[in-house]
Structures are given as structure tokens and as C-alpha cells.
Design a protein around this motif. Structure first.
Motif, PDB file in Angstrom:
ATOM      1  N   PHE A   1      38.783  45.853  39.089  1.00 22.15           N
ATOM      2  CA  PHE A   1      38.769  45.878  40.384  1.00 22.15           C
ATOM      3  C   PHE A   1      39.033  44.503  40.872  1.00 22.15           C
ATOM      4  N   ALA A   2      38.330  43.618  40.463  1.00 24.12           N
ATOM      5  CA  ALA A   2      38.341  42.212  41.051  1.00 24.12           C
ATOM      6  C   ALA A   2      39.910  41.696  40.802  1.00 24.12           C
ATOM      7  N   ARG A   3      40.426  42.135  39.555  1.00 23.11           N
ATOM      8  CA  ARG A   3      41.543  41.437  39.212  1.00 23.11           C
ATOM      9  C   ARG A   3      42.803  42.059  40.174  1.00 23.11           C
ATOM     10  N   LEU A   4      42.429  43.342  40.183  1.00 20.84           N
ATOM     11  CA  LEU A   4      43.696  44.089  41.103  1.00 20.84           C
ATOM     12  C   LEU A   4      43.304  43.778  42.573  1.00 20.84           C
ATOM     13  N   TRP A   5      41.880  43.501  43.202  1.00 19.14           N
ATOM     14  CA  TRP A   5      42.025  43.154  44.272  1.00 19.14           C
ATOM     15  C   TRP A   5      42.506  41.587  44.674  1.00 19.14           C
ATOM     16  N   ALA A   6      42.377  40.825  43.579  1.00 16.45           N
ATOM     17  CA  ALA A   6      42.914  39.487  43.981  1.00 16.45           C
ATOM     18  C   ALA A   6      44.661  39.582  43.906  1.00 16.45           C
TER      19      ALA A   6
ATOM     20  N   LEU B   1      32.356  49.770  54.282  1.00 19.78           N
ATOM     21  CA  LEU B   1      33.352  49.473  53.610  1.00 19.78           C
ATOM     22  C   LEU B   1      33.359  48.147  52.920  1.00 19.78           C
ATOM     23  N   ALA B   2      32.722  47.145  53.762  1.00 19.09           N
ATOM     24  CA  ALA B   2      32.450  45.747  53.213  1.00 19.09           C
ATOM     25  C   ALA B   2      31.558  45.822  52.142  1.00 19.09           C
ATOM     26  N   GLU B   3      30.616  46.697  51.994  1.00 15.58           N
ATOM     27  CA  GLU B   3      29.804  46.482  50.911  1.00 15.58           C
ATOM     28  C   GLU B   3      30.310  47.239  49.806  1.00 15.58           C
ATOM     29  N   LEU B   4      31.061  48.219  49.870  1.00 13.61           N
ATOM     30  CA  LEU B   4      31.708  48.737  48.749  1.00 13.61           C
ATOM     31  C   LEU B   4      32.526  47.831  48.026  1.00 13.61           C
ATOM     32  N   VAL B   5      33.467  47.075  48.950  1.00 14.20           N
ATOM     33  CA  VAL B   5      34.209  46.194  48.295  1.00 14.20           C
ATOM     34  C   VAL B   5      33.668  44.762  47.489  1.00 14.20           C
ATOM     35  N   ARG B   6      32.557  44.469  48.341  1.00 12.94           N
ATOM     36  CA  ARG B   6      31.628  43.250  47.497  1.00 12.94           C
ATOM     37  C   ARG B   6      30.956  43.995  46.344  1.00 12.94           C
ATOM     38  N   LEU B   7      30.590  45.242  46.184  1.00 15.54           N
ATOM     39  CA  LEU B   7      29.870  45.589  44.926  1.00 15.54           C
ATOM     40  C   LEU B   7      30.904  45.868  43.858  1.00 15.54           C
ATOM     41  N   LEU B   8      32.237  46.321  44.232  1.00 13.62           N
ATOM     42  CA  LEU B   8      33.186  46.631  43.312  1.00 13.62           C
ATOM     43  C   LEU B   8      33.900  45.171  42.721  1.00 13.62           C
TER      44      LEU B   8
END
Length: 293
Positions: free
Chosen positions: A219-224, A205-212
């Protein structure tokens, strides 16, 4: 006596103080000379080990601060050398769900499996908490396409939605259109954020979030944005090569603590879309090779 049992029924502040006073300085590498008046760690020592101010520790113990963040609770748990049971109790007293040290489950409980197998001609797939696809039925393969044509590690719905570079990650074999793309994107990101709180130690899961986050600006904008919510139902249109455009309802059910996502695609009863859905199912059956003896 177990620390949690000793402080059961006490408030957050009283419990933190009891755990602080039971922890000997020598256990954390501090001198325990005769001049010490504290029976355990001093507030200053706990504050330094937890990375918070002394004033904040005082306010916690006096009950003037009752809602520490998950990050602070985790730091206090480590500083106080709490057991896993005690740590979880501390999270609950702070009004927070305790973290889960287990990996994201990929196993479908037997009871759920039996229910899935009885859904007949309904298109169903099961995803893990990180949107990794782990199971689908013949109806899903007939309507959306057979996912087995993609390598197992690439059968991830979040990676399909948020492409990275030249990656061609596809779960669906033919085009699938979402009515509310923005809302659906936000729901997927929110699902992953909730999963990181539920499974903070999961490497996949951590690697998936890092990759995206690194590879996809949307994704980066929505994650933020920090939004956390459950995935909601949606409507999708599938451009099936033989049945044509099929509009379906997409409902997502979650299986308890495992956070498995059961995705069900159905058409309105008696509608033209239901007819086209049945045509897609029939086309898949007709195209299945006849076994040879």
C-alpha cells in the motif's frame, strides 16, 4: 457585498487581488498606520501568510500563473480569510474541485435503497468512499459469506486487501481470487487517494490511510505513486463451499457526490457460472433456520 458576488466573472488574478485589497491589516494582526498606501494587505504580507513567494503572488494577480496547486489555493484561502463559499469559488477558478469539510457519508439515499432492494437475486454490497462496508443484500451473503460475522469496524475492503501485521480482517467468508491483482490493488489505493481530496477532514479516512501506509509495504508503495483514478470493473472467482468455483463480473457504480460504491456481482447469462451462482443462493436459503413461534 459578498466577496464572491463582488468578483463574479472576474479572472483568478483579479479576484485574488480584490480579496487581498479588502482585507484590513488589523484583521490579521498587522499595524494599519497612515504610511500604508495599500488599501488592504500588501502582496508581501499575503505571500508571507500563505507561505509562497512575492513573485508568485504577482504572477497570479497578473494572470501569468493560472494553475496553482490545491495546496497553494488552500493556503491562499486561509491567508485571505475567505468564507467557505469564497474558498470553493477560488478552487473552481483554479480549475480544481473544492474540498469537502463533511465526513465520509455512510447513509444510502432512499431512492438508491429502493433500487437496491429490487435487484432480486443479484449479489450487491455498498461501501463508503473509504471502502467501509455499510450494506449488503442476501445475495451477497449467500455468494461471498455473511459479513456480519466480522465486527463493524473491520468490515473494510481496503483493510482486507492490504493486511497490517497479524490483523485478520475478512469481509468474505471464503476465498475470493482476482484476475488482475496488481490492477485491482492500484484501483483501491487510487480510490482512497481521490477520497482524501473529496473528504480531507474525515478522521476515519485519515486514520485508515495512516494505518495502511505505515503497516503495509505494498500500500505504501502504491500510495507514493500518486495515481488518482476511479475503480474499474473486474472479474473474480469465488471458492464457494457448496457451489464450487464461481466466476463473476464485478462492477462498481459510484453514487454522485457521496462517493458511495455499489458493488454488483453477476455471472454471464446461461453460463455454468450462473448455474453455480444460483446453487449458492439456493444453498443459503436451504440453510436458513426456520423461525420458531
Amino acid at each position: 457585498m459578498d466577496g464572491m458576488a463582488m468578483t463574479e466573472g472576474a479572472g483568478l488574478g483579479a479576484t485574488i487581488r480584490a480579496w487581498r485589497e479588502r482585507l484590513s491589516p488589523s484583521a490579521v494582526g498587522l499595524p494599519s498606520g497612515r504610511k500604508r498606501r495599500a488599501t488592504g494587505l500588501r502582496r508581501e504580507e499575503l505571500a508571507e501568510r500563505a507561505g509562497v513567494s512575492v513573485d508568485y503572488v504577482v504572477r497570479l494577480e497578473q494572470g501569468r500563473s493560472t494553475a496553482p496547486s490545491a495546496q497553494i489555493v488552500g493556503s491562499l484561502a486561509r491567508a485571505l480569510r475567505l468564507t467557505t463559499t469564497e474558498r470553493d469559488h477560488l478552487y473552481r477558478m483554479a480549475g480544481l474541485g473544492p474540498p469537502n469539510d463533511d465526513p465520509v457519508p455512510d447513509r444510502i439515499p432512499p431512492g438508491v435503497h429502493r433500487v437496491l432492494n429490487r435487484l432480486g437475486d443479484v449479489a450487491v454490497a455498498v461501501f463508503a468512499a473509504d471502502w467501509q462496508m455499510i450494506w449488503w443484500n442476501p445475495g451477497w451473503a449467500a455468494l461471498v459469506g455473511d459479513p456480519s460475522t466480522s465486527p463493524p469496524e473491520l468490515r473494510n475492503f481496503a483493510r482486507e486487501r492490504f493486511s497490517v501485521g497479524s490483523d485478520d480482517v475478512r469481509i468474505a467468508s471464503w476465498p475470493v481470487f482476482v484476475r488482475d491483482t496488481g490492477g485491482s490493488d492500484l484501483a483501491i489505493v487510487s480510490d482512497l487517494r481521490r477520497a482524501t481530496g473529496r473528504f480531507p477532514q474525515d478522521a476515519r479516512l485519515a486514520e485508515l490511510v495512516r494505518l495502511l501506509t505505515k503497516g503495509n509495504p505494498t500500500f505504501a508503495r502504491l500510495w507514493a505513486s500518486g495515481t488518482v483514478a476511479a475503480h474499474r470493473e473486474d472479474r473474480k472467482t469465488i471458492e464457494h463451499p457448496k457451489a464450487g468455483l464461481v466466476e463473476v463480473d464485478c462492477d462498481v457504480l459510484t453514487d454522485g457526490d457521496s462517493e458511495l460504491k455499489i458493488v454488483i456481482l453477476t455471472a454471464s447469462p446461461g453460463s455454468a457460472d450462473e448455474t453455480r451462482l444460483r446453487l449458492a443462493m439456493a444453498a443459503a436459503v436451504d440453510s436458513t433456520p426456520t423461525p420458531t413461534s
